[in-house]
Design a protein around this motif. Structure first.
Motif: not given
Ligand code: ZN
Ligand code: ADP
Ligand code: MG
Length: 477
Positions: A19-26, A36-42
């Motif tokens: 998973t990414k550094a600060f969210c659960g995305c692959s 593989q994005t979510c509101p945190v990494c966007l």
């Molecule tokens: Zn993310």
């Protein structure tokens, strides 16, 4: 004028993590863009990052492996800049208080010695997205799958004095990272990327102004780019000009670099403490647990190969280049324990040579360690000579067969039957009466001629030791 070259390297390493550094995305590589994005990494407003502790532990492990200090409390900061691949407008990184500080690596030098290269710091940060231009007409697209992938940035002191030293440092660091298994470290996939800071000055005077070379993704290009930059700076200064602090992009096709932008100073980034993340705290116990789980490092492995298996320093070095190669060697020795030297020779010279010709890696080897051991067994028990074994290995590279099957199918068994060998010798002696007379007249060197003829007549299958012995007896007359 004599110029001294000064180089400091910044290496970005993608840290292995699902998973990414600060969210659960692959973090999986090579998938459909923006899946593989979510509101945190966007970087959507109001989202809260949560630190990936696994990435922090791998960064600390790397710090321990370079003999650095690990700060049990470190902090995150925002580095503000806008770029199309960073739509959120800032990167989370560590600025005044990084996780790792004050380490070093010892690199081999040309004269066989070692040189210590200081490592200022390793800080944690997040990767940006990727702009895509290829195959698009007049527009660029953006893939944010990489946005937020955990990175560690390893910053060296300006301790290197030539492109060769820079490459030696990078290779050493790359090998260490691979052994630690903290990153895939695949340069083509961008998992291990280097920016080179280069300046020149007259020895005894302060360092010159540096230019930073970006986007260097192979050892060969890094060397070329540094060498080009050194010449550019020296010519510029000798022509009365001045080096300006800037970022330059190296074009490996043209073999030259061009200015990308004047280098920002730290204050241009308006660093400030990341308000959404608490300090990164690691307990002493956690740190000791990481230290206790440290895998065997390249230097230790090399020494062990020398002492445990009696390998030469050279062979030990070759076979400890990668963990895969070292494991292959150890599996080979386990299957052919009688002669580790023979295992080393056949792996380092014969198998690796053949793999290299095919552009293959040890992990793609069509010949397994078990099968290579099977071949070495047949040399050891005199079923075939070392020379024939090379042909058998050639065949094993092509066919999914073990050594015994190939020896059998091609009728390569060594002839150790003295009657058969005597018959060939007699035939050769009859065909070469002058040489027989010469040998008997004292030309001892002709023995080599007879050995060659007999081996040829037997298609290499006659047992060479027996041929030698029987020839000497029969030639006596
Ligand atoms: Zn993310
Ligand atoms: P910045 O924050 O602008 O990138 P740093 O002080 O972090 O600057 O230095 C970045 C890199 O540049 C380090 O690897 C350092 O060793 C190297 N460096 C600093 N000064 C010089 C110089 N005069 N010549 C070559 N490299 C240098
Ligand atoms: Mg920097």
């Amino acid at each position: 004028m004599s110029w001294e070259v000064v180089i400091g390297l910044e290496v970005h390493v993608q840290v292995n993590s699902k998973t990414k550094a600060f969210c659960g995305c692959s973090t999986e590589f090579g998938t459909e863009p923006n899946t593989q994005t979510c509101p945190v990494c966007l970087g959507m407003p109001g989202q809260l990052p949560v630190l990936n502790m696994e990435a922090a532990k791998k960064t600390a492990l790397t710090g321990l492996a370079i003999n650095a200090d690990i700060n049990l409390e470190s902090k995150f900061d925002r580095k503000n800049y806008f770029y199309p691949d960073l739509p959120k407008g800032y990167q989370i990184t560590q600025f005044p208080l990084p996780l790792v500080e004050n380490g070093y690596l010892d690199i081999p030098t040309k004269d066989g010695g070692e040189k210590r290269i200081g490592i200022t710091r390793i800080h944690m940060e997040e990767d940006a997205g990727k702009s895509m231009h290829e195959g698009l007409d007049g527009v660029s697209h953006i893939d944010l799958n990489r946005s937020g992938v955990p990175l560690m940035e390893i910053v060296s002191e300006p301790d290197m004095r030539s492109a060769d030293e820079a490459i030696a440092y990078l290779k050493q660091l790359h090998q260490l990272i691979s052994f630690l298994d903290v990153s895939g470290a695949n340069m083509e996939k961008g998992q291990f990327r280097c920016d080179a800071n280069v300046s020149v000055h007259q020895p005894g005077t302060p360092f010159g102004t540096r230019a930073e070379l970006k986007n260097l993704n192979s050892f060969r290009f890094i060397k070329q780019a540094i060498e080009y930059e050194v010449i550019r700076q020296i010519e510029l200064i000798e022509d009365g000009g001045e080096v300006v602090q800037e970022t330059r992009l190296y074009d490996s096709v043209k073999g030259e670099s061009r200015s990308m932008r004047s280098k920002e100073e730290a204050h241009d980034y308006r660093y400030f403490p990341e308000p959404d993340l608490p300090p990164l705290r690691m307990s002493r116990d956690e740190l000791e647990a990481i230290r206790a789980a440290m895998p065997e490092l390249p230097g230790q492995l090399r020494k062990r190969f020398e002492t445990e298996y009696g390998l030469s320093p050279y062979d030990a070095d070759v076979l400890s280049q990668t963990r895969e190669l070292a494991s292959f060697f150890e599996a080979l020795v386990a299957a052919h324990p009688a002669d580790p030297k023979r295992c080393a020779n056949w792996l380092a010279n014969e198998l690796l040579g053949r793999l290299k010709e095919k552009g293959m890696d040890i992990s793609d080897s069509p010949v397994s360690s078990q099968r290579l051991a099977g071949l070495l067994e047949r040399i050891a028990d005199n079923t075939i000579s070392g020379k024939i074994a090379k042909d058998v290995l050639d065949a094993m590279m092509e066919a999914d067969d073990d050594a015994d099957a190939i020896i059998e199918a091609k009728g390569l068994k060594q002839v150790s039957d003295s009657g058969a060998i005597d018959a060939i010798i007699t035939e050769i002696m009859n065909a070469n009466p002058d040489q027989v007379a010469g040998y008997r007249g004292g030309k001892d060197k002709l023995l080599g001629f007879f050995v060659g003829q007999v081996m040829k007549a037997s298609k290499g299958k006659a047992n060479p030791g027996m041929v030698n012995q029987r020839l000497q007896e029969l030639l006596k007359g």
